[in-house]
Design an enzyme around this catalytic site. Structure first.
Site, mmCIF file in Angstrom:
data_model
loop_
_atom_site.group_PDB
_atom_site.id
_atom_site.type_symbol
_atom_site.label_atom_id
_atom_site.label_comp_id
_atom_site.label_asym_id
_atom_site.label_seq_id
_atom_site.Cartn_x
_atom_site.Cartn_y
_atom_site.Cartn_z
ATOM 1 N N HIS A 17 0.798 -1.124 -0.124
ATOM 2 C CA HIS A 17 -0.139 -0.010 -0.103
ATOM 3 C C HIS A 17 0.837 1.211 0.044
ATOM 4 O O HIS A 17 1.986 1.154 -0.216
ATOM 5 C CB HIS A 17 -1.081 -0.086 0.948
ATOM 6 N N HIS A 20 4.119 1.391 2.383
ATOM 7 C CA HIS A 20 5.368 0.556 1.627
ATOM 8 C C HIS A 20 6.071 1.712 0.607
ATOM 9 O O HIS A 20 7.072 1.802 0.388
ATOM 10 C CB HIS A 20 4.825 -0.573 1.200
ATOM 11 N N CYS A 125 0.875 -10.651 20.560
ATOM 12 C CA CYS A 125 -0.012 -9.969 19.213
ATOM 13 C C CYS A 125 0.405 -10.879 18.146
ATOM 14 O O CYS A 125 1.488 -10.694 17.995
ATOM 15 C CB CYS A 125 -0.070 -8.557 19.132
ATOM 16 N N CYS A 128 1.605 -8.610 15.581
ATOM 17 C CA CYS A 128 2.851 -8.248 15.753
ATOM 18 C C CYS A 128 4.112 -9.065 15.755
ATOM 19 O O CYS A 128 5.178 -8.639 15.719
ATOM 20 C CB CYS A 128 2.894 -7.370 16.911
ATOM 21 N N CYS A 143 -4.203 -5.277 21.474
ATOM 22 C CA CYS A 143 -2.947 -4.658 20.821
ATOM 23 C C CYS A 143 -3.293 -3.184 20.480
ATOM 24 O O CYS A 143 -4.322 -3.127 19.462
ATOM 25 C CB CYS A 143 -2.725 -5.434 19.345
ATOM 26 N N HIS A 146 -2.903 -3.056 16.399
ATOM 27 C CA HIS A 146 -3.891 -3.861 15.289
ATOM 28 C C HIS A 146 -5.177 -3.907 16.103
ATOM 29 O O HIS A 146 -6.153 -4.237 15.271
ATOM 30 C CB HIS A 146 -3.241 -5.301 15.236
ATOM 31 N N LYS A 300 -4.216 6.102 10.530
ATOM 32 C CA LYS A 300 -3.194 5.619 9.868
ATOM 33 C C LYS A 300 -3.536 4.597 8.625
ATOM 34 O O LYS A 300 -4.336 3.691 9.039
ATOM 35 C CB LYS A 300 -2.320 4.884 10.793
ATOM 36 N N LYS A 303 -3.216 -2.093 6.194
ATOM 37 C CA LYS A 303 -3.943 -3.062 5.446
ATOM 38 C C LYS A 303 -5.015 -3.659 6.574
ATOM 39 O O LYS A 303 -6.317 -3.766 6.459
ATOM 40 C CB LYS A 303 -3.278 -4.259 5.184
HETATM 41 ZN ZN LIG Z 1 -0.207 -5.847 17.028
#
Ligand SMILES: [Zn+2]
Length: 505
Positions: A17, A20, A125, A128, A143, A146, A300, A303
């Site tokens: 995305h 990156h 997580c 992560c 998390c 996430h 942010k 994905k």
């Molecule tokens: Zn995480």
């Protein structure tokens, strides 16, 4: 002089995305700039392919983790030519040469006495691929990155004695105040160290998708240890028949996102110290490109949060150079900042198409009309030269600090200066009066030289456009030692130039 710059290796489960693309373009800008300085440059990017998340998704899809990794790594490889990345190598952590080198380095850390086996328990997580410290756990054991529930995990693991590197890390920070930039991230990482370091788990017993621990083959390395080492291992095999390690290690710059600060600014230098290897010179932690969603909230781009802006779509509409320019113009590299199609369109129109594209078209057209396409062979205007004085070293100094946005701003100030110069000189007026032929010569020569000077400096940001324009100016040399305004003689012929930033269809 050697210059080694890296991006993080991208986790292969994600779809590429804008985030990156952003990081990779940042590294590319610096790599291209350092090549212009005549330095020997190595620019590395790649994919991170081990760990539990890959194994889980592969299982769900009924394929082997390697098949999944092969398929997904290809999407990151495909992104590189689209964003015009000039990387020297693309490392995949499933490369057997990387795996062997990771085992070498980790064995050295083990032999140096920096590992032990113990029971590990904690909140983990899976996205992560990381156990969370108390300070990193959000409400309801979730998390914070996430926003998913954490798992309570417990297993026999090998540990890395991170705690014994607390003092050496403090010294590293004290001796190298520039080692992590920007300063807010330096302070954040140092605060983490000052808070006291716990030993960290370096192996996983339950998992098989990883690099085997050579001294305990029932375990694989925790994916972060394998991933971080890519920066070092790649140099040993990136160029066939050559080991580039002594030329390029330690790296000059790691560019990373702030979500992986702890791994890079704390674990990574400690691992290198444990293996008796020199630590990188610098880490630049960039912020996030934030998209405004329908409620006007900035979030942010990621994905897992489902608000991805597809860089391919942006490039299809506006071109790769426009994306490269916009990301580093709109948001100060190192800070978070909002991006939107509205401001994208505004900058495209007013800066790329007007300030720059029109300036080039008008200048070449006037040289064609008034001087038969030959740049007058006269001195440049000393008043304009004064406004360009010191620009090249100024841009070099800023880019030495990875201040990509500030360097672009300095260059763009001169693009704007050239636009004012056209209005001040009004060559179309001078052309009506034969007595002003010398003034017209000076104006056209100064404009052509000014455009050349800014375009050589803009090459790292907008390489395709710069190539087209320099070709039309008959001046294709990119080396910075000839980039200063007035460094090149007049007298050359200019060619045709199609609109550099046309109105999108
Ligand atoms: Zn995480």
């Amino acid at each position: 002089m050697a210059y080694y710059v890296t991006t993080p290796i991208y986790y292969v489960n994600a779809a590429p995305h804008l985030g990156h693309a952003y990081t990779t373009i940042g590294a590319d800008i610096l790599a291209r700039h350092h090549r212009q300085r005549g330095e020997e440059v190595f620019f590395l990017t790649g994919t991170d392919e081990h760990g539990e998340p890959v194994a889980k998704v592969a299982e769900q899809e009924g394929v082997s983790p390697k098949e999944l990794a092969d398929r997904n790594a290809q999407r990151f490889l495909d992104l590189l030519p689209r964003i015009n990345a000039s990387n020297d190598f693309f490392i995949r952590t499933t490369d057997p040469r990387h795996e062997a080198k990771v085992q070498d380095v980790m064995q050295r850390i083990h032999d140096n006495g920096h590992t032990y086996k113990a029971l590990y328990e904690g909140w983990y997580c899976p996205k992560c691929a990381d156990f969370k410290t108390d300070a990193e756990i959000a409400e309801g054991h979730t998390c914070p990155i996430h926003r998913i529930p954490l798992d309570w995990e417990s297993e026999e693991n090998w540990f890395f004695r991170l705690s014994t590197f607390e003092e050496p890390l403090k010294r590293l920070y004290a001796d190298n105040p520039e080692w992590v930039a920007p300063r807010t991230r330096y302070n954040e990482a140092l605060a983490f160290i000052n808070g006291g370091l716990n030993d960290v788990s370096l192996s996983r017993g339950k998992l098989t998708w990883g690099i085997t621990v050579p001294w305990d083959p029932d375990h694989v390395f925790y994916v972060w240890f394998d991933a971080l080492l890519n920066y070092y291992t790649a140099l040993s095999f990136a160029r066939d028949g050559e080991d580039l390690t002594s030329t390029f290690w330690p790296a000059n710059l790691h560019i990373i996102g702030k979500d992986i600060l702890k791994f890079h600014a704390v674990f990574w230098p400690a691992m290198l110290m444990a293996a008796d290897l020199p630590v990188p010179q610098r880490e630049l932690i960039h912020g996030y490109l934030l998209m405004r969603d329908s409620s006007g909230e900035e979030t942010k781009m990621s994905k897992s949060l489902g608000n991805v802006l597809d860089p391919f779509e942006v490039m299809d509409t506006f071109g790769t150079d426009a994306l490269r320019y916009y990301c580093f113009r709109e948001v100060n590299f190192g800070q978070d900042g909002g991006v939107s199609t509205t401001t994208f369109g505004e900058r495209y129109e007013s800066e790329l198409a007007n300030d720059y594209g029109n300036l080039a078209s008008r200048t070449l057209a006037m040289i064609g009309r008034y001087r038969d396409g030959v740049v007058p062979d006269v001195d440049v205007d000393p008043a304009l030269a004064a406004d360009f004085d010191g620009l090249v070293p100024e841009v070099c100094a800023l880019l030495d600090n990875a201040e990509i946005t500030q360097a672009l701003e300095r260059i763009w100030t001169r693009v704007r200066r050239l636009n004012r110069y056209v209005e001040e000189q009004a060559p179309w007026q001078l052309a009506k009066d034969d007595a002003k032929a010398a003034e017209l010569d000076t104006a056209l020569r100064s404009l052509a030289e000014g455009i050349r000077a800014v375009t050589v400096l803009l090459h790292p940001y907008i390489p395709e456009t710069a190539a087209k324009l320099l070709e039309a100016l008959g001046e294709t040399e990119l080396a910075l030692d000839g980039a200063a305004f007035g460094a090149r003689p007049g007298g050359g012929s200019v060619g045709e130039l199609a609109p550099l930033f046309p109105k999108p269809q």
